[in-house]
Enzyme design. Structure first.
Site, PDB file in Angstrom:
ATOM      1  CG  HIS A  37      -1.892  -1.060   1.334  1.00 59.48           C
ATOM      2  ND1 HIS A  37      -1.786  -2.097   2.216  1.00 59.48           N
ATOM      3  CD2 HIS A  37      -3.036  -1.282   0.634  1.00 59.48           C
ATOM      4  CE1 HIS A  37      -2.823  -2.914   2.074  1.00 59.48           C
ATOM      5  NE2 HIS A  37      -3.592  -2.452   1.117  1.00 59.48           N
ATOM      6  NE  ARG A 187      -8.797 -11.912   2.986  1.00 62.08           N
ATOM      7  CZ  ARG A 187      -9.380 -11.104   2.088  1.00 62.08           C
ATOM      8  NH1 ARG A 187      -8.694 -10.688   1.037  1.00 62.08           N
ATOM      9  NH2 ARG A 187     -10.631 -10.702   2.244  1.00 62.08           N
TER      10      ARG A 187
END
Ligand code: PAF
Length: 280
Positions: A37, A187
């Protein structure tokens, strides 16, 4: 950095940026930020005057038995990271703000939206396309930044931008990996140490397929077989899909070609991971 939770506040702040003549980049996220990100934010900062990010765990892209409730939400930590990266605006609405009672309009990307994760997770891309379309309307960015790790999502959003005439550029940034090859994912934090070690089989399978292709094999069935035999070395990892497809349409190929997408999804313990590579 301003953290805004209503559509009205976010609209006004983004409008002010555009009216000042500055370009605006958007990095949509579900939070639980990692270096992937941050790379999107850095690309946005390099290409746009002002960067907005959204943090919203979007309920409509999760199936009934998926991890919506347990999805990590380290909100303060995420905001600190974004502030450190020079993000000017963070949009962090509550679900009721984005989907008020009675909201019944969704964006369905036919065809491409039903393939790969769209086939395995019915309704997933309808949720993704709907929330991303809403964010595009609220923010009005010049450019929006997404990761290549979600290659099927990229194909779906490209189709949506084209078909619904969104006036913006989608910028796709490369997948970031741990030194041992594991693709970065929010995740990954679900993985136990032993599952994390097992998860390396996904990138190994992709690497073997890519190397076999480079060595001259073009037959997709044979290429996939090499990948499956690598996956078989970790019997506790269950393949959801392993396919070689056209990167734009996500339709399966019989003969591999440069630019083809090799995409995998697999369950490692209870965690579903995805990864992909492009054949060169
Ligand atoms: O890629 C993601 O994190 C999500 O699918 C997105 C694009 C933020 C939409 O919720």
């Amino acid at each position: 950095m301003q953290v805004l939770s209503t559509i009205q506040e976010m609209r006004l702040a983004c409008r002010a940026v555009r009216q000042s003549g500055q370009s605006l980049g958007l990095v949509p996220t579900m939070g639980a930020l990692h270096a992937g990100h941050i790379a999107l934010v850095r690309a946005a900062r390099a290409q746009c005057d002002v960067v907005a990010a959204s943090i919203f765990v979007n309920p409509t892209q999760f199936g009934p038995n998926e991890d919506f409730a347990k999805y990590p939400r380290p909100f303060e930590q995420d905001c600190a990271l974004l502030e450190g990266e020079g993000v000017a605006l963070v949009f962090a609405p509550q679900p009721g703000e984005m989907y008020p009672a009675g909201a019944s309009t969704f964006v369905e990307v036919g065809g491409v939206g039903d393939r790969l994760d769209g086939a395995s997770r019915p309704g997933h891309f309808r949720g993704v396309a709907t929330i991303v379309a809403k964010l595009f309307h609220i923010v009005g960015p010049d450019k929006a930044f997404f990761g290549q790790k979600d290659a099927a999502q990229v194909a779906v959003l490209r189709s949506m931008v084209r078909d619904l005439n969104f006036d913006l550029e989608l910028v796709v940034c490369p997948t970031l990996r741990e030194p041992d090859g594991l693709a970065l994912s929010s995740r990954n934090r679900y993985l136990s140490a032993s599952d994390r070690a097992r998860a390396l089989v996904l990138s190994r399978a992709l690497d073997v397929i890519a190397a076999t292709y480079r060595a001259g094999e073009k037959d997709v069935a044979r290429l996939l077989e090499t990948g499956r035999s690598v996956m078989a070395t970790e019997p506790e990892v269950r393949i959801d899909y392993l396919q070689i497809v056209d990167a734009d349409t996500l339709l399966p190929l019989t003969e591999a070609k440069p630019g083809a997408l090799v995409a995998i999804a697999a369950y490692v313990g209870g965690t579903r991971l995805i990864d992909n590579t492009i054949l060169r």
